[in-house]
Design a protein around this motif. Sequence first.
Motif, PDB file in Angstrom:
ATOM      1  N   ILE A   1       3.093   5.713  -0.714  1.00  0.00           N
ATOM      2  CA  ILE A   1       1.963   4.716   0.274  1.00  0.00           C
ATOM      3  C   ILE A   1       2.200   3.232  -0.348  1.00  0.00           C
ATOM      4  O   ILE A   1       1.877   3.115  -1.357  1.00  0.00           O
ATOM      5  N   ASP A   2       2.973   2.518   0.373  1.00  0.00           N
ATOM      6  CA  ASP A   2       3.168   1.032  -0.072  1.00  0.00           C
ATOM      7  C   ASP A   2       2.059   0.047   0.303  1.00  0.00           C
ATOM      8  O   ASP A   2       2.175  -0.544   1.172  1.00  0.00           O
ATOM      9  N   GLY A   3       1.036   0.266  -0.649  1.00  0.00           N
ATOM     10  CA  GLY A   3      -0.142  -0.753  -0.291  1.00  0.00           C
ATOM     11  C   GLY A   3      -1.440   0.225  -0.165  1.00  0.00           C
ATOM     12  O   GLY A   3      -1.679   1.068  -0.703  1.00  0.00           O
ATOM     13  N   THR A   4      -2.362  -0.665   0.469  1.00  0.00           N
ATOM     14  CA  THR A   4      -3.660  -0.003   0.370  1.00  0.00           C
ATOM     15  C   THR A   4      -4.557   0.129  -0.898  1.00  0.00           C
ATOM     16  O   THR A   4      -5.493   0.727  -0.917  1.00  0.00           O
ATOM     17  N   HIS A   5      -4.050  -0.616  -1.809  1.00  0.00           N
ATOM     18  CA  HIS A   5      -4.548  -0.717  -3.109  1.00  0.00           C
ATOM     19  C   HIS A   5      -5.942  -1.417  -3.295  1.00  0.00           C
ATOM     20  O   HIS A   5      -6.077  -2.307  -2.106  1.00  0.00           O
ATOM     21  N   GLU A   6      -6.445  -1.401  -4.313  1.00  0.00           N
ATOM     22  CA  GLU A   6      -7.702  -2.227  -4.382  1.00  0.00           C
ATOM     23  C   GLU A   6      -7.607  -3.760  -4.130  1.00  0.00           C
ATOM     24  O   GLU A   6      -8.222  -4.365  -3.572  1.00  0.00           O
ATOM     25  N   ASN A   7      -6.332  -4.264  -4.988  1.00  0.00           N
ATOM     26  CA  ASN A   7      -6.132  -5.753  -4.680  1.00  0.00           C
ATOM     27  C   ASN A   7      -5.448  -6.099  -3.251  1.00  0.00           C
ATOM     28  O   ASN A   7      -5.471  -7.280  -2.817  1.00  0.00           O
ATOM     29  N   ASP A   8      -5.041  -4.977  -2.627  1.00  0.00           N
ATOM     30  CA  ASP A   8      -4.673  -5.306  -1.329  1.00  0.00           C
ATOM     31  C   ASP A   8      -5.616  -5.371  -0.261  1.00  0.00           C
ATOM     32  O   ASP A   8      -5.473  -5.974   0.875  1.00  0.00           O
TER      33      ASP A   8
END
Length: 731
Positions: free
Chosen positions: A41-48
């Motif tokens: 999954i390319d994203g949807t992390h905390e900083n995103d």
Amino acid sequence: MPSEITLENGITTIKIKHGTTKVDRNSPVPAGEETPTGKVIDGTHENDLNQTITRTIVVTNPDGTKQTITQEAKIYRDATYDNVTGEVTYGEWSTAKWDAYTPENIPGYTVSESIVPAVEVKNGQKDETVNITYTANEQIGIISYQDKAGNEIGTTPLSGKTGETVAVNPEIPAGWQLVPGQKIPKTVTATTEGIPTVIVKVEHKTVVVTPATPATDIPTGKVPGDPSKNYPTMEQLTVTPTRTINVKYPSGKEESIPQEVAFTRTAIFDEVTGEIKYTEWLPQGTSQWAGYQPTTVTGYVPSQKIVPAMTVNPETPNETVDITYDKIPEPQEGQEIISYQDANGQVIHTQMVTGEEDGDVSFKPEVLTNWQPTGELPHSVKITGGTTVIVIEPVTTTIQEHKTVKRTIVEHLPSGDKQTVQTVVLTGTGTKNLVTGEVTDVKWDHGKFAAFTPATVPGYTTNMRIVPEMDVTSASGDSTVEINYIPNEQTGFIIYRDENGNEITRTVLQGKTGEAVAINPVLPAGWELVPGQSIPATVMATPDGISDVVVLIKHQMITVKPGEKAPTGKVPGNPSTTYEKMESLTKEVTRTITIKLPDEQRQVITQTVKFTRTATFDAVTGKVTYSGWQVDGSNEWPAYPAPEINGYTASQTSFLAEMIIPSDENQNITIEYTKNNQPVEPAKPVTPITPDQPTTPTEPAQPVTPTQPAQPTEPSVPAVPTNNGDKQVIG
């Protein structure tokens, strides 16, 4: 599970699509997590999904201490990822706000930013730091040169920044000089209310001229303290009353004896008024013409036995005394001359006594008035034909003289002058010669003037705290002591407050007790007076100070109409910021009708409704607000009928009149013409043909999978109208 099943001629079609997963900002996807298909999954992390954007305000106070204010704005967004590909789709970022910050108003200092404005924090906003400093204001004051009555003669400006030490260097006005004994500070500190007034006491400068002063040093020409005046001509400073005694002796010899008493005085030139004052005349030595006794010449008697001593003054006229000698007759037989002489052998008087020669003859002595014999006075004399001498002397008596000495104390009270007279009477005891009138060996007693304390008047300072006790002797003269009441310097403020009662700034009021102080408001930049308030023209300085004057002010608002230039650059009330950029003040909503004629020509009809508004700029914050849109002319698109063309039909025959509001969008309408069908002559019917045997129908073709419709575009948000009412369509 199929999302859709289609049954067609026995064939089942199942349509499927990629599944998606929504990710909430509070539950971000850990780094490296995969989809069910094994895609990362390319994203949807905390900083995103979450951002914390910080504004740090660092306030450096005048004393060097620092204060840090941290403002954090948190923004976020949600996301969706594709369960097959792992691709991520993000939602819109939210917004947050940094609140406005108003630094403390420190009197005497100007803050670099009067307000740090509120900011809507959006995606892309960077962390920032705002440094706020205080600059010391330029303060002013004066050195006030005042005379003994408290009148201001002149001033010297003082300037410096708040907290600075300002040097005090008096520049005395021409013709004036410092009053001795006063303490003048070398420096004064500039305060938040200004530089305190330094009062320097001055008095008229004078030039003392004595009889010995060279002519080149005697003031002439223009008066230094008042160049419009010239000094008057000085009167004489010496006078010498003279008595001349002319003596003519029997031998023919003549002698002239001058007796002079010199009086002198001093001239005092005032360098402010130009006036010349003179001191009392003073004798240079004795103030008498001495007594004179003519020289004894045997056989002769002077015409004046004695020239008495005489006290003179500067107004005494000159005089002349002539003395001659007369021969004393020789005594004859039976005569005796009685010669009355002083201790020096000077003949004062003669008396002739007659009688029998060598006989004793009684006689009555002729002692002149105010004379007395030094021994026993004879009452008989022997007649010898000669001269008998009787020694006599002037009679003296003890006398008392009185002298009154006065000290006048004048209190120049604010309510008027008040005099107090102190009197001392001295007594002198001496000896008076009744012949010459001379008084000698005078012994005087002493006295004292008591100490005197001036009255206390609130709001005033006297030039003397006490008039001291003073010894009084015979050498003392009358004197005057003047006590001046100097009005104290009083202070107050003009306080400028906004309509909420907050103090914006203040200016200093200064004046002396009893003065009417002018109220001249100096409004801070970007502000204006609140109308309708009553501001006094003056306020009285009382012994307790000057009452504060409150002036209500409000933000100055600048209204800009269409076609006028908007203010730009630094905001007067907050030079650290600039005016917001002005948006358009005009708007047009247009309906364009394009008519495509059959001959391929085009006709365009334009219908426009115009709107205007005004912009109002705040000269303190720099922000701009707008009025509601106002229609300029007609507020509707008029009805329009399409032209009729023979043989053709318009795609739309007419358009209704339509009421327009500012939020309406432009419209583009096209009218096309279609040629009408011509009627056709019906054909003659024919005999029907017998149909052939029907054929077997062909297998229908597999239907084509429809394409995914395009994502509709996001409609633009119309401008919000201001109080425009409901839109109407007029039919």
